[in-house]
Design a protein around this motif. Structure first.
Motif, PDB file in Angstrom:
ATOM      1  N   THR A   1       0.928  -1.139   0.109  1.00 11.39           N
ATOM      2  CA  THR A   1      -0.006  -0.054   0.028  1.00 11.39           C
ATOM      3  C   THR A   1       1.020   1.129   0.099  1.00 11.39           C
ATOM      4  O   THR A   1       1.882   1.308   0.703  1.00 11.39           O
ATOM      5  N   PHE A   2       0.590   2.135  -0.720  1.00 13.30           N
ATOM      6  CA  PHE A   2       0.997   3.653  -0.684  1.00 13.30           C
ATOM      7  C   PHE A   2      -0.137   4.497  -0.398  1.00 13.30           C
ATOM      8  O   PHE A   2      -0.983   4.667  -1.187  1.00 13.30           O
ATOM      9  N   ALA A   3      -0.100   5.355   0.653  1.00 17.19           N
ATOM     10  CA  ALA A   3      -0.943   6.323   1.256  1.00 17.19           C
ATOM     11  C   ALA A   3      -0.150   7.626   0.956  1.00 17.19           C
ATOM     12  O   ALA A   3       0.807   8.110   1.592  1.00 17.19           O
ATOM     13  N   SER A   4      -1.032   8.620   0.005  1.00 15.74           N
ATOM     14  CA  SER A   4      -0.288   9.755  -0.418  1.00 15.74           C
ATOM     15  C   SER A   4      -1.267  10.675  -0.247  1.00 15.74           C
ATOM     16  O   SER A   4      -2.249  10.756  -0.202  1.00 15.74           O
ATOM     17  N   MET A   5      -0.711  12.028  -0.339  1.00 18.67           N
ATOM     18  CA  MET A   5      -1.529  13.289  -0.400  1.00 18.67           C
ATOM     19  C   MET A   5      -0.644  14.382  -1.328  1.00 18.67           C
ATOM     20  O   MET A   5       0.470  14.143  -1.619  1.00 18.67           O
TER      21      MET A   5
END
Length: 595
Positions: A523-527
């Motif tokens: 998973t890659f959680a980004s903003m």
């Protein structure tokens, strides 16, 4: 009526004796008879007028009463009569945030048969097989020649098929009008739409009902005749959704993953701009639910809300943000991450046995230290950790408006002791969905306010309750940016669109407990943009393997991160975001004048 003679003999004789004119008697009798006839006609006419007046009075009374009832009652759904039932006959359209059509009704027909009216059943079967090769010829012949008086042959047929059946000329083959649900974009946003089917059916109409996704969640709204001219507006952007699906599909294939999902969310409103789950399906021809095997292997499985897994190190930023919020640490607080570290008799190690030594809180996030995060969590404590995660929404299913979301309830530790506090801090021991994660990261991105995911288009920002201080959220965003510029997510750098994010690689649980070997959820959680976030993007790959090097690589930095970066590169312009130069902090310069 007894008629009196016009010239009575007795009166005539009497008149002659008196010398009177006998013709005067006849004239008098005619006058009297005419007056009697006139009076009788007048009575008949008056009676007819009275009956007619009563009839019109009653008719106007009924019409007026009906108009009064209709004027004082709420509108009711149009119905079509069918033997033994009443069937609804309307459903509103569904459009995306820009008014592009996602679902609508399409007029078509169904084909049914009344065998007792057939002239040549055997010939009708042969000709029908030419039009519909998928029919069972033996069963159809048995039905046509048996005792059945009614049977459905096809629930939906095309205009061309209808004409071909009409040309057969068999009086026992009849057509029933239908409103079928049409998804003009095919499989686009299939898991959001869900699908529709027929409920109650008759030869005059069929009830179109939602069976999954938004179609089922908003079924009452869509079937309300008051909304017939007001389509349901969703937050989805069809153009962004199409680009996201294409990129994620390519990334899933490139990384040899068995499945993938992504969620793109507006951090200020909670609007889900795009939600993708692969493999997918076409809601125009929705497949049947699997009754055997792993449910997550079915194309109907919505990974964005139903994919409840341990998501790994993406949770570490929540621990860091809470520690700063509570005043336990700052971004520059130094913590010894050296081993050994035992909690509840279990050894807490680092990825591949690394030892990061003394690190600041920022360094703990950049290097993704399990021991550093665990020691922060022990300072926070189990109760405060639970309260924080609960406020972020990790204890209940999300409020996302599709029926599948209610089944995506996070899995929590049965006994939340010290060991659970440590493991949850780095994303193990608590399972949640990518939609939960998107909402949690949105709270960091918008300055510390809780975000509730929504599928409805919003008119403006929605400010939720504060779950962390603005200072803690700002420090957390700076740490996530450092992960991309200095840490495990270097492949996420997209020129002009500064991305901040955190990688997470978690072992996948086995069907009988424990964890599968060499099988992970990446998973890659980004903003982005990191200095002023507008959107949060979550990308999750199921069992990815990157094979371009000498050894297979499964970590999120090699698998999920490049896919997310390509997605930002493609969709950011579609969202109206222009490339910018990342602002930097000014150096401490003192201006002085020289004489």
């Amino acid at each position: 009526m007894i008629r009196t003679p016009l010239r009575p003999l007795a009166r005539i004789l009497e008149a002659r004796q008196k010398g009177e004119n006998p013709d005067a008697i006849e004239r008098e009798n005619k006058r009297i008879r005419h007056e009697q006839m006139r009076d009788a006609s007048r009575q008949r006419a008056e009676g007819r007028l009275l009956v007619l007046g009563v009839f019109f009075f009653c008719a106007f009374t009924v019409v007026g009463a009906r108009m009064g009832v209709m004027a004082t009652t709420d509108p009711t759904e149009p119905r079509a009569a069918a033997p033994g039932s009443v069937i609804s006959a309307t459903r509103a359209d569904i459009v995306d945030r820009n008014g592009n059509l996602l679902a609508t009704n399409f007029e078509t027909h169904a084909l049914y048969a009344q065998p007792h009216h057939m002239i040549d059943p055997q010939g009708a079967v042969k000709k029908l097989m030419a039009v519909f090769p998928d029919l069972n010829e033996e069963r159809l012949l048995r039905d046509f020649t048996g005792k059945r008086k009614f049977l459905w042959i096809k629930k939906k047929i095309s205009p061309e098929q209808m004409q071909a059946v009409h040309d057969i000329g068999e009086p026992g083959l009849l057509f029933a009008p239908r409103d079928m649900r049409l998804y003009p974009n095919g499989s686009l946003a299939a898991h959001i739409m869900g699908g529709a089917s027929y409920g109650r059916e008759g030869v005059h109409a069929a009830e179109v009902i939602g069976v999954a996704g938004a179609e089922k969640y908003f079924d009452d709204y869509l079937r309300d005749p008051a909304n017939g001219n007001k389509p349901l507006e969703l937050s989805i952007d069809m153009t962004v959704q199409a680009a996201s699906e294409r990129i994620l599909y390519g990334g899933m294939k490139l990384m040899n993953a068995k499945g993938a999902t992504s969620v793109l969310m507006d951090v200020h409103t909670g609007e889900v701009i795009s939600a993708v789950s692969l493999p997918s399906f076409d809601p125009n021809d929705r497949p049947h639910a699997a009754v055997t095997g792993d449910a997550s292997d079915s194309p109907l499985f919505n990974r964005s809300v139903q994919g409840v897994y341990e998501l790994g190190s993406v949770f570490k930023i929540f621990t860091a943000a809470q520690a700063i919020d509570l005043g336990i640490a700052t971004a520059d607080t130094v913590i010894d991450t050296s081993g050994p570290m035992k909690v509840g008799g279990f050894r807490i190690g680092e990825f591949r046995g690394k030892n990061y030594g003394k690190q600041t809180v920022t360094g703990i996030i950049v290097h993704s230290s399990n021991r550093g995060t665990g020691r922060l969590a022990l300072e926070i404590g189990a109760e405060r950790q639970q309260e924080f995660l609960k406020n972020l929404g990790f204890f209940e299913p999300t409020a996302f408006e599709i029926v599948e979301a209610s089944g995506g309830k996070p899995l929590l530790p049965q006994r939340w002791q010290e060991l659970s506090t440590v493991t949850v801090s780095y994303g193990h021991g608590l399972s949640s969905s990518p939609m939960h994660l998107a909402a949690g990261y949105s709270a960091i991105a918008n300055g510390g306010h809780k975000v509730t995911p929504t599928l409805r288009k919003q008119s403006g920002p929605v400010v939720g309750p504060r779950v962390m201080s603005e200072r803690a959220a700002a420090d957390a965003r700076a740490m996530l940016r450092a992960v991309v510029t200095e840490g495990t997510a270097s492949f996420a750098e997209v020129p002009g669109y500064q991305i901040g994010g955190k990688t997470g690689t978690a072992d996948k649980p086995g069907p009988r407990g424990g964890y599968l070997e060499d099988t992970v959820i990446a998973t890659f959680a980004s903003m982005f943009p990191a200095h002023d976030p507008k959107y949060v993007l979550i990308v999750t790959l199921d069992e990815p393997v990157e094979t371009s090097g000498d050894k297979p690589r499964r970590t999120a930095g090699w698998t999920a991160v490049p896919v997310a970066a390509e997605m930002v590169r493609r969709v950011a312009p579609l969202l109206g975001l222009r490339p910018t130069v990342e602002p930097d902090s000014l150096a401490d310069i003192t201006l002085s004048s020289s004489n």
